[in-house]
Motif scaffolding. Structure first.
Motif, PDB file in Angstrom:
ATOM      1  N   GLU A 157      -3.585   9.433   1.918  1.00 49.09           N
ATOM      2  CA  GLU A 157      -2.706   8.513   1.204  1.00 49.09           C
ATOM      3  C   GLU A 157      -1.754   7.762   2.138  1.00 49.09           C
ATOM      4  OE1 GLU A 157      -2.498  12.323  -1.311  1.00 49.09           O
ATOM      5  OE2 GLU A 157      -3.541  11.745   0.529  1.00 49.09           O
ATOM      6  N   GLU A 158      -1.193   8.463   3.087  1.00 48.48           N
ATOM      7  CA  GLU A 158      -0.276   7.836   4.034  1.00 48.48           C
ATOM      8  C   GLU A 158      -0.760   8.039   5.468  1.00 48.48           C
ATOM      9  OE1 GLU A 158       3.664   9.230   3.262  1.00 48.48           O
ATOM     10  OE2 GLU A 158       3.634   8.613   1.166  1.00 48.48           O
ATOM     11  N   GLY A 159      -2.079   8.063   5.624  1.00 51.42           N
ATOM     12  CA  GLY A 159      -2.667   8.270   6.933  1.00 51.42           C
ATOM     13  C   GLY A 159      -2.655   7.013   7.781  1.00 51.42           C
ATOM     14  N   ASP A 160      -3.178   7.159   9.003  1.00 49.34           N
ATOM     15  CA  ASP A 160      -3.134   6.057   9.966  1.00 49.34           C
ATOM     16  C   ASP A 160      -3.853   4.803   9.465  1.00 49.34           C
ATOM     17  OD1 ASP A 160      -1.747   7.118  12.420  1.00 49.34           O
ATOM     18  OD2 ASP A 160      -3.267   8.663  12.164  1.00 49.34           O
ATOM     19  N   GLU A 172      -7.056   5.666  -8.074  1.00 49.94           N
ATOM     20  CA  GLU A 172      -8.374   5.013  -8.181  1.00 49.94           C
ATOM     21  C   GLU A 172      -8.942   4.641  -6.823  1.00 49.94           C
ATOM     22  OE1 GLU A 172      -6.227   5.207 -11.720  1.00 49.94           O
ATOM     23  OE2 GLU A 172      -5.636   4.067  -9.932  1.00 49.94           O
ATOM     24  N   GLY A 173      -8.114   4.601  -5.790  1.00 43.60           N
ATOM     25  CA  GLY A 173      -8.588   4.368  -4.433  1.00 43.60           C
ATOM     26  C   GLY A 173      -9.017   2.955  -4.118  1.00 43.60           C
ATOM     27  N   GLU A 174      -8.449   1.946  -4.814  1.00 47.30           N
ATOM     28  CA  GLU A 174      -8.900   0.568  -4.584  1.00 47.30           C
ATOM     29  C   GLU A 174      -8.749   0.132  -3.132  1.00 47.30           C
ATOM     30  OE1 GLU A 174      -6.691   0.167  -8.687  1.00 47.30           O
ATOM     31  OE2 GLU A 174      -6.452   1.326  -6.828  1.00 47.30           O
ATOM     32  N   ALA A 175      -7.655   0.519  -2.499  1.00 43.31           N
ATOM     33  CA  ALA A 175      -7.388   0.048  -1.135  1.00 43.31           C
ATOM     34  C   ALA A 175      -8.422   0.539  -0.143  1.00 43.31           C
ATOM     35  CB  ALA A 175      -5.993   0.490  -0.686  1.00 43.31           C
ATOM     36  N   LEU A 176      -9.103   1.643  -0.472  1.00 43.42           N
ATOM     37  CA  LEU A 176     -10.054   2.236   0.463  1.00 43.42           C
ATOM     38  C   LEU A 176     -11.508   1.935   0.138  1.00 43.42           C
ATOM     39  CD1 LEU A 176      -8.361   5.733   0.861  1.00 43.42           C
ATOM     40  CD2 LEU A 176      -8.536   3.975   2.624  1.00 43.42           C
ATOM     41  N   LEU A 177     -11.760   1.262  -0.965  1.00 44.70           N
ATOM     42  CA  LEU A 177     -13.150   1.043  -1.373  1.00 44.70           C
ATOM     43  C   LEU A 177     -13.942   0.293  -0.308  1.00 44.70           C
ATOM     44  CD1 LEU A 177     -12.744   0.190  -5.170  1.00 44.70           C
ATOM     45  CD2 LEU A 177     -13.707   2.272  -4.161  1.00 44.70           C
ATOM     46  N   TYR A 178     -13.373  -0.788   0.214  1.00 46.54           N
ATOM     47  CA  TYR A 178     -14.102  -1.550   1.228  1.00 46.54           C
ATOM     48  C   TYR A 178     -14.302  -0.706   2.480  1.00 46.54           C
ATOM     49  CZ  TYR A 178     -15.182  -4.827   4.931  1.00 46.54           C
ATOM     50  OH  TYR A 178     -15.772  -5.446   6.008  1.00 46.54           O
ATOM     51  N   ALA A 179     -13.252  -0.016   2.938  1.00 46.80           N
ATOM     52  CA  ALA A 179     -13.354   0.768   4.172  1.00 46.80           C
ATOM     53  C   ALA A 179     -14.378   1.887   4.026  1.00 46.80           C
ATOM     54  CB  ALA A 179     -11.993   1.349   4.536  1.00 46.80           C
ATOM     55  N   ARG A 180     -14.351   2.580   2.913  1.00 46.89           N
ATOM     56  CA  ARG A 180     -15.335   3.655   2.708  1.00 46.89           C
ATOM     57  C   ARG A 180     -16.753   3.091   2.686  1.00 46.89           C
ATOM     58  NH1 ARG A 180     -11.727   7.033  -1.667  1.00 46.89           N
ATOM     59  NH2 ARG A 180     -11.305   8.885  -0.374  1.00 46.89           N
ATOM     60  N   GLY A 181     -16.941   1.999   1.955  1.00 45.94           N
ATOM     61  CA  GLY A 181     -18.267   1.411   1.879  1.00 45.94           C
ATOM     62  C   GLY A 181     -18.731   0.844   3.204  1.00 45.94           C
TER      63      GLY A 181
END
Length: 295
Positions: A157-160, A172-181
């Motif tokens: 959540e507050e990682g690098d 819901e993790g919207e901010a990470l969807l692109y990075a994960r994909g």
């Protein structure tokens, strides 16, 4: 085809805390990460390396990886010189951004293998993607050395990564969807199977941990890091096949074997046409199910 199961969970333990490294072995995690980086204050690095060597030498539990310091900190060589033990599986390279960093650590590990009497290339190297630049170079990082055996996203959540992105964490993790994909696609293109999602920091919110882990699994990840033993069960549930998935996979393998015996490479199974791509996935599911029985 024998498909070795990949670790689903990796529990962190600070190398500066010998007591926690010992306790980690009894956590039920598939693998451990003894940490020399962010959980160790700069003034305690030398002490942590001594404790790490002792812990690795005595360890008889699950496979252990070591999170070393980034080469830019001038600690990586000393970290790798502290490696020891029969259960040592490899190292995690934090904040990886450029192939040269991977190649530098690869050279250090080759020397360590000679010192430890380990086969060349036997120690795994996992780049940790913790910046936007690292994500941009993910494919090149994965291809920088043959020993690269996994890829990890700093998804806390507050990682690098979130700090570098300037995003806002939500359940819901919207901010990470692109990075994960993006990391999943780049890693698969490079031939990497072991995709690892980062830690979940809210220790008391198990429902949110389960949701976060399910999201990662749905996007192609097969493992997640943990910062406390209480998180292991939820991670294993998320990254282990369900009873329905196991039943479907076992039936598909049987159907494909019968098809092969009849000279066919594809067969109708439960309303869909399946072939060798489906067989490979089914075998992976059954291997992961076997991991759950023996863990």
């Amino acid at each position: 085809m024998n498909v070795a199961p990949l670790p689903r969970s990796l529990l962190f333990a600070p190398a500066v805390r010998p007591d926690l490294m010992v306790k980690a072995a009894a956590s039920g995690a598939d693998a451990l990460i003894f940490d020399l980086e962010d959980s160790v204050p700069p003034a305690a690095k030398a002490e942590a390396r001594r404790a790490l060597t002792a812990a690795l030498t005595a360890h008889i539990g699950p496979p252990v990886y070591v999170r070393i310091n980034h080469p830019a900190a001038d600690d990586a060589a000393a970290d790798i010189a502290a490696l020891a033990g029969e259960r040592l599986a490899g190292v995690f390279l934090p904040k990886a951004e450029r192939p040269e960093e991977v190649q530098y650590v690869d050279g250090l590990l080759r020397a360590a293998e000679a010192r430890l009497g380990r086969p060349d290339g036997g120690l795994c190297l996992v780049p940790m993607i913790e910046t936007c630049l690292g994500l941009r170079h993910a494919y090149d990082l994965a291809r920088a050395a043959p020993r690269v055996g996994g890829a990890c996203l700093s998804s806390g959540e507050e990682g690098d990564f979130m700090v570098d992105l300037g995003g806002r964490w939500t359940p819901e993790g919207e901010a990470l969807l692109y990075a994960r994909g993006r990391l999943a696609c780049e890693s698969r293109a490079a031939g990497i199977e072991w995709l690892i999602d980062g830690v979940f920091m809210a220790l008391d919110d198990e429902p949110a941990l389960r949701r976060d882990a399910r999201t990662a699994r749905n996007m192609g990840y097969v493992a997640k890091m943990a910062i406390h033993p209480r998180q292991i069960a939820a991670i294993h549930d998320a990254f282990s096949p369900t009873a329905a998935e196991i039943d479907h996979a076992a039936g598909l393998v049987d159907a494909m074997r019968a098809a092969e015996a009849g000279g066919r490479g594809a067969v109708r199974y439960r309303g869909m046409m399946v072939d060798y791509a489906n067989l490979k996935r089914a075998q992976k599911i059954l291997a992961q199910a076997e991991r759950g029985k023996t863990a």
